[in-house]
Design a protein around this motif. Structure first.
Motif, PDB file in Angstrom:
ATOM      1  N   LEU A 127      65.237   9.718  77.516  1.00  0.00           N
ATOM      2  CA  LEU A 127      66.359   9.325  78.383  1.00  0.00           C
ATOM      3  C   LEU A 127      67.519   8.789  77.541  1.00  0.00           C
ATOM      4  O   LEU A 127      68.682   9.174  77.732  1.00  0.00           O
ATOM      5  CB  LEU A 127      65.899   8.252  79.378  1.00  0.00           C
ATOM      6  CG  LEU A 127      66.989   7.668  80.285  1.00  0.00           C
ATOM      7  CD1 LEU A 127      67.414   8.672  81.352  1.00  0.00           C
ATOM      8  CD2 LEU A 127      66.513   6.380  80.953  1.00  0.00           C
ATOM      9  N   LEU A 128      67.190   7.907  76.594  1.00  0.00           N
ATOM     10  CA  LEU A 128      68.235   7.328  75.743  1.00  0.00           C
ATOM     11  C   LEU A 128      68.872   8.382  74.839  1.00  0.00           C
ATOM     12  O   LEU A 128      70.090   8.420  74.652  1.00  0.00           O
ATOM     13  CB  LEU A 128      67.653   6.192  74.888  1.00  0.00           C
ATOM     14  CG  LEU A 128      67.180   4.947  75.639  1.00  0.00           C
ATOM     15  CD1 LEU A 128      66.440   4.007  74.677  1.00  0.00           C
ATOM     16  CD2 LEU A 128      68.351   4.217  76.294  1.00  0.00           C
ATOM     17  N   ALA A 129      68.027   9.247  74.286  1.00  0.00           N
ATOM     18  CA  ALA A 129      68.544  10.255  73.350  1.00  0.00           C
ATOM     19  C   ALA A 129      69.419  11.279  74.060  1.00  0.00           C
ATOM     20  O   ALA A 129      70.250  11.937  73.423  1.00  0.00           O
ATOM     21  CB  ALA A 129      67.381  10.949  72.628  1.00  0.00           C
ATOM     22  N   ASP A 130      69.263  11.421  75.371  1.00  0.00           N
ATOM     23  CA  ASP A 130      70.084  12.364  76.131  1.00  0.00           C
ATOM     24  C   ASP A 130      71.404  11.751  76.615  1.00  0.00           C
ATOM     25  O   ASP A 130      72.244  12.456  77.183  1.00  0.00           O
ATOM     26  CB  ASP A 130      69.310  12.888  77.354  1.00  0.00           C
ATOM     27  CG  ASP A 130      68.218  13.887  76.951  1.00  0.00           C
ATOM     28  OD1 ASP A 130      68.246  14.362  75.781  1.00  0.00           O
ATOM     29  OD2 ASP A 130      67.351  14.187  77.786  1.00  0.00           O
ATOM     30  N   GLY A 156      72.366  17.034  64.574  1.00  0.00           N
ATOM     31  CA  GLY A 156      70.958  17.391  64.364  1.00  0.00           C
ATOM     32  C   GLY A 156      70.001  16.953  65.453  1.00  0.00           C
ATOM     33  O   GLY A 156      68.778  17.008  65.266  1.00  0.00           O
ATOM     34  N   ARG A 157      70.517  16.481  66.585  1.00  0.00           N
ATOM     35  CA  ARG A 157      69.633  15.915  67.616  1.00  0.00           C
ATOM     36  C   ARG A 157      68.468  16.827  68.002  1.00  0.00           C
ATOM     37  O   ARG A 157      67.318  16.397  68.035  1.00  0.00           O
ATOM     38  CB  ARG A 157      70.434  15.620  68.892  1.00  0.00           C
ATOM     39  CG  ARG A 157      71.176  14.327  68.920  1.00  0.00           C
ATOM     40  CD  ARG A 157      71.543  14.023  70.381  1.00  0.00           C
ATOM     41  NE  ARG A 157      72.584  13.022  70.499  1.00  0.00           N
ATOM     42  CZ  ARG A 157      72.904  12.418  71.647  1.00  0.00           C
ATOM     43  NH1 ARG A 157      72.281  12.746  72.764  1.00  0.00           N
ATOM     44  NH2 ARG A 157      73.855  11.529  71.694  1.00  0.00           N
ATOM     45  N   ARG A 178      62.704  18.046  68.026  1.00  0.00           N
ATOM     46  CA  ARG A 178      61.596  18.971  67.797  1.00  0.00           C
ATOM     47  C   ARG A 178      60.642  18.396  66.743  1.00  0.00           C
ATOM     48  O   ARG A 178      59.417  18.382  66.907  1.00  0.00           O
ATOM     49  CB  ARG A 178      62.159  20.328  67.340  1.00  0.00           C
ATOM     50  CG  ARG A 178      61.138  21.453  67.289  1.00  0.00           C
ATOM     51  CD  ARG A 178      61.508  22.515  66.266  1.00  0.00           C
ATOM     52  NE  ARG A 178      61.685  21.992  64.922  1.00  0.00           N
ATOM     53  CZ  ARG A 178      60.711  21.581  64.125  1.00  0.00           C
ATOM     54  NH1 ARG A 178      59.453  21.610  64.553  1.00  0.00           N
ATOM     55  NH2 ARG A 178      60.966  21.099  62.922  1.00  0.00           N
ATOM     56  N   GLN A 179      61.240  17.880  65.673  1.00  0.00           N
ATOM     57  CA  GLN A 179      60.422  17.298  64.602  1.00  0.00           C
ATOM     58  C   GLN A 179      59.616  16.093  65.106  1.00  0.00           C
ATOM     59  O   GLN A 179      58.424  15.956  64.801  1.00  0.00           O
ATOM     60  CB  GLN A 179      61.351  16.866  63.455  1.00  0.00           C
ATOM     61  CG  GLN A 179      60.598  16.308  62.236  1.00  0.00           C
ATOM     62  CD  GLN A 179      61.549  15.720  61.184  1.00  0.00           C
ATOM     63  OE1 GLN A 179      62.745  16.056  61.170  1.00  0.00           O
ATOM     64  NE2 GLN A 179      61.020  14.870  60.325  1.00  0.00           N
ATOM     65  N   LEU A 180      60.253  15.263  65.888  1.00  0.00           N
ATOM     66  CA  LEU A 180      59.564  14.093  66.442  1.00  0.00           C
ATOM     67  C   LEU A 180      58.384  14.509  67.308  1.00  0.00           C
ATOM     68  O   LEU A 180      57.275  13.972  67.192  1.00  0.00           O
ATOM     69  CB  LEU A 180      60.545  13.244  67.271  1.00  0.00           C
ATOM     70  CG  LEU A 180      59.931  12.058  68.013  1.00  0.00           C
ATOM     71  CD1 LEU A 180      59.461  10.986  67.025  1.00  0.00           C
ATOM     72  CD2 LEU A 180      60.938  11.463  69.005  1.00  0.00           C
ATOM     73  N   ARG A 181      58.612  15.483  68.184  1.00  0.00           N
ATOM     74  CA  ARG A 181      57.529  15.925  69.066  1.00  0.00           C
ATOM     75  C   ARG A 181      56.386  16.560  68.268  1.00  0.00           C
ATOM     76  O   ARG A 181      55.214  16.454  68.640  1.00  0.00           O
ATOM     77  CB  ARG A 181      58.061  16.923  70.094  1.00  0.00           C
ATOM     78  CG  ARG A 181      58.969  16.294  71.158  1.00  0.00           C
ATOM     79  CD  ARG A 181      59.359  17.344  72.208  1.00  0.00           C
ATOM     80  NE  ARG A 181      60.396  16.905  73.128  1.00  0.00           N
ATOM     81  CZ  ARG A 181      60.173  16.198  74.253  1.00  0.00           C
ATOM     82  NH1 ARG A 181      58.942  15.843  74.573  1.00  0.00           N
ATOM     83  NH2 ARG A 181      61.173  15.844  75.035  1.00  0.00           N
ATOM     84  N   ALA A 182      56.736  17.209  67.168  1.00  0.00           N
ATOM     85  CA  ALA A 182      55.711  17.902  66.381  1.00  0.00           C
ATOM     86  C   ALA A 182      54.962  16.965  65.439  1.00  0.00           C
ATOM     87  O   ALA A 182      53.740  17.087  65.275  1.00  0.00           O
ATOM     88  CB  ALA A 182      56.360  19.033  65.571  1.00  0.00           C
ATOM     89  N   SER A 224      70.405   6.800  63.759  1.00  0.00           N
ATOM     90  CA  SER A 224      70.307   6.818  62.289  1.00  0.00           C
ATOM     91  C   SER A 224      69.979   8.211  61.787  1.00  0.00           C
ATOM     92  O   SER A 224      70.364   8.584  60.678  1.00  0.00           O
ATOM     93  CB  SER A 224      69.249   5.815  61.815  1.00  0.00           C
ATOM     94  OG  SER A 224      67.943   6.330  62.038  1.00  0.00           O
ATOM     95  N   GLY A 225      69.213   8.968  62.577  1.00  0.00           N
ATOM     96  CA  GLY A 225      68.859  10.319  62.169  1.00  0.00           C
ATOM     97  C   GLY A 225      67.880  10.384  61.017  1.00  0.00           C
ATOM     98  O   GLY A 225      67.674  11.442  60.429  1.00  0.00           O
TER      99      GLY A 225
END
Lengths: 441, 441
Positions: free
Chosen positions: B134-137, B171-172, B177-181, B372-373
């Motif tokens: 929610l926050l990231a969107d 790069g969001r 994708r990386q976070l979920r994986a 921060s990414g």
């Protein structure tokens, strides 16, 4: 069997001061001056009184906090407590579970202060002395033993504190005589509440000068045009030689504090009090640097000695405003007085509210007699509200606090007042709360 | 009629963790991990859950504080609350009477945080998203609108915050994708509690490395000889390449922190956490300067964004340790994440206790995806206690937090657990408190 603490009673007492906007400022538009009031009773029938000052809603939280700490006091030997209140202060502040809710700040810290002050009141009553005199009669070693130096030694060591106190031993008797004869300087905030109209402001300013005050404080920060107009009225009413301090009650951020105060510089403000968050040590330092020679004052919301230490280390304040009820009682205020003395910064205690004048005068008078040895550029805030509810109210004459003579810390509220203003069941509250709510947001 | 908040339930829930000295450190020898647990219910039957983490005694004070603020939430439009939790946060923090008990610190501030977090949980459930998503969107403008900049602008303006968020927009999708994986790195404090014996310490250290952790934290500060022995055991168990952080939990003053840590330097500690009072910004700066390249970390007791601002301004910390429950909820933690990003300091959230892992993971994951990414030199604390009581417990794999997929902030405690551990009437407490009392004094 030796005398023990047999009970701790805590009373939610609230005065409906918001009905007349007494005490109104930029952050506190409608305060109901209140207290979590503490009565220690001993198995021999003696009492010690203390209080935590609050401004209405939330006093019940403060009462809950005092009650949570009370089991650490009940059953204790009175001889032990009054011989070494520092031991109790360390236990109250250091409780390894309750500590999580601070540490050393906010509701739980003020609760410790209410209990510690009540023990000092009991100690002074037993000794038959007003608290300022009890403290002033302690040896330097005894004073130092009442202070927790754990987080302070990078700014003040035990040896340095001892040296400060020993250096003040010489003139003690003469200063005590002077204090009893002449009292301690006061300043007044009575004229300057934001809720007062211009005519009342001017009249109260003139009356304050006539009454002997040399420093008058006005609230600012609501509206710049209003502040310019009100300071103009006040300066005209008091003339050029009376000091006019202003108090923003934390309303600004750092850049705003600087720009706003520059607009008020023409009226020669003596200090700006609480220009921003009380937590912002570096912010206060920036404000002070930008606004000199206007002084920066803070302290009523500075939550412990570690914060005062940093305000002094960072050259962030010109005036240290101790408060009798914000920190963990007399012991922590001794630490703050020692820090101020070490850095050579004058202490002008915060007072007003309910009971704050009564309590804090003892600390300032101790400081004069036995520590700083000076009243130069020092004054205790005075507001003429609610003193009639105390059994040993402050006495003001010619713009000065007269030294208390009754035994104790002057903290006792009359039992008739406790009955009348007890919240929510006292007769004063039979019509319900004054205001549904108000926010600074 | 539109959906409204119909009730706020607050529950005192305590887990008797002190029976096994889980969670024991230099300042917290016998914690009972606890919470003032908050359930918002709406007129349409929806719920939002939040909590304020505590460690036993005093949880009743925290409950009283949440209840004092609850009238500002009850009756509010759910559409309005979830569209702009910042408006609620400002009202809760800014109440002109309750504010006196802080301001913005301690019991009343954490109470605001419990309610604000419950609103965010409700918002995320309604949106059908885990909170981090929610926050990231949110757009950069929406994130900035959730932050109160009043006391922060000397370090971070709205425009600077917007620029930081916009710079991370590119790069969001890939980072999500990386976070979920792959999840988000964790570090573990499980091996290092002071109450554990040497054999258990060594065994748990080895197990942590085998489980994939690259950073392990040990408690220190009880006894120097013990610390030297325990660090030696840990370093031998993990080898030279695993990072070993140490945590003093505020036990030292500044000079003591420096001298003690110099004795531990031989074991290559990665950071020293809470070397002294969490209020001592200048003290942390002095410790950091003296001990470099050992890093300085703090935050679990840093009570608001103004304090984090100063820690960053003063170059006092290498690692910012946000806590989900110490400040006024998600909104203030967004401010702290933005400040850390502005100063380029990595965030390694404090967790453990009960529920802290569940809540704070969302904030770290938002930071990685949308601010921060980066996950370099970042890790969320992990302790394997009490997760079984949550309906959406954290999932750890290979030393990493897996991204939550259920809607909400993962704050909900199972109703059976609430019944069992409710204090003082739950079956878990039928034998009374674990310890009569203990103090760090």
């Amino acid at each position: 069997m030796s005398e023990r603490i047999s009970s701790v009673e805590t009373i939610d007492v609230r005065f409906p001061t918001s009905r007349h906007r007494d005490g109104s400022d930029a952050m506190n538009p409608f305060p109901d001056y209140s207290a979590a009031y503490v009565i220690l009773r001993t198995s021999a029938g003696a009492e010690g009184h203390g209080l935590v000052f609050t401004v209405g809603r939330g006093t019940d939280i403060q009462v809950a906090a005092v009650q949570a700490l009370a089991p650490m006091v009940i059953g204790q030997s009175v001889d032990d407590l009054v011989a070494d209140p520092a031991a109790l202060a360390r236990r109250l502040v250091g409780d390894s579970q309750i500590r999580w809710l601070g540490p050393e700040k906010g509701v739980v810290h003020m609760a410790a202060g209410g209990l510690v002050n009540a023990v000092w009141d009991l100690a002074a009553r037993r000794a038959g002395k007003p608290l300022w005199k009890l403290l002033a009669d302690l040896t330097p070693e005894q004073v130092v033993a009442q202070v927790d130096f754990r987080y302070l030694r990078d700014a003040l060591t035990e040896d340095e504190a001892l040296a400060l106190l020993r250096a003040a031993e010489g003139g003690r008797a003469e200063r005590e005589r002077q204090l009893r004869a002449e009292g301690y300087p006061a300043y007044t905030t009575t004229p300057g509440w934001l809720g007062y109209d211009d005519e009342k402001l001017a009249r109260l300013c003139r009356e304050a000068v006539e009454a002997g005050y040399e420093l008058i404080k006005l609230k600012v920060g609501g509206n710049l045009a209003d502040d310019v107009r009100r300071l103009g009225i006040a300066r005209q009413a008091v003339g050029p030689d009376i000091r006019l301090a202003v108090d923003a009650n934390q309303i600004w951020g750092v850049p705003e504090a600087i720009s706003w105060m520059r607009e008020l510089a023409a009226f020669d403000p003596y200090w700006i009090e609480e220009p921003t968050s009380p937590d912002d040590v570096l912010g206060h330092a920036a404000v002070r640097k930008a606004l000199a020679p206007v002084k920066v004052a803070t302290g009523e919301h500075v939550h412990n000695a570690v914060m005062f230490k940093q305000l002094l280390q960072a050259d962030a304040v010109d005036v240290v405003q101790i408060d009798a009820c914000r920190v963990a009682g007399v012991n922590e205020n001794l630490a703050i007085l020692l820090l101020a003395a070490k850095f050579g910064v004058p202490v002008c205690p915060h007072a007003g509210g309910v009971g704050l004048c009564e309590l804090v005068q003892h600390l300032a008078m101790f400081d004069f007699v036995a520590l700083s040895g000076s009243i130069e550029d020092r004054a205790i805030e005075y507001v003429d509200h609610l003193h009639e509810h105390f059994t040993d109210p402050v006495r003001i004459s010619g713009g000065r606090y007269l030294a208390p003579t009754a035994a104790g810390m002057s903290a006792e509220i009359r039992s008739a007042s406790l009955t009348e203003y007890r919240y929510p069941d006292g007769p004063a509250w039979s019509d319900g709360p004054v205001m549904a709510g108000s926010s600074t947001a």
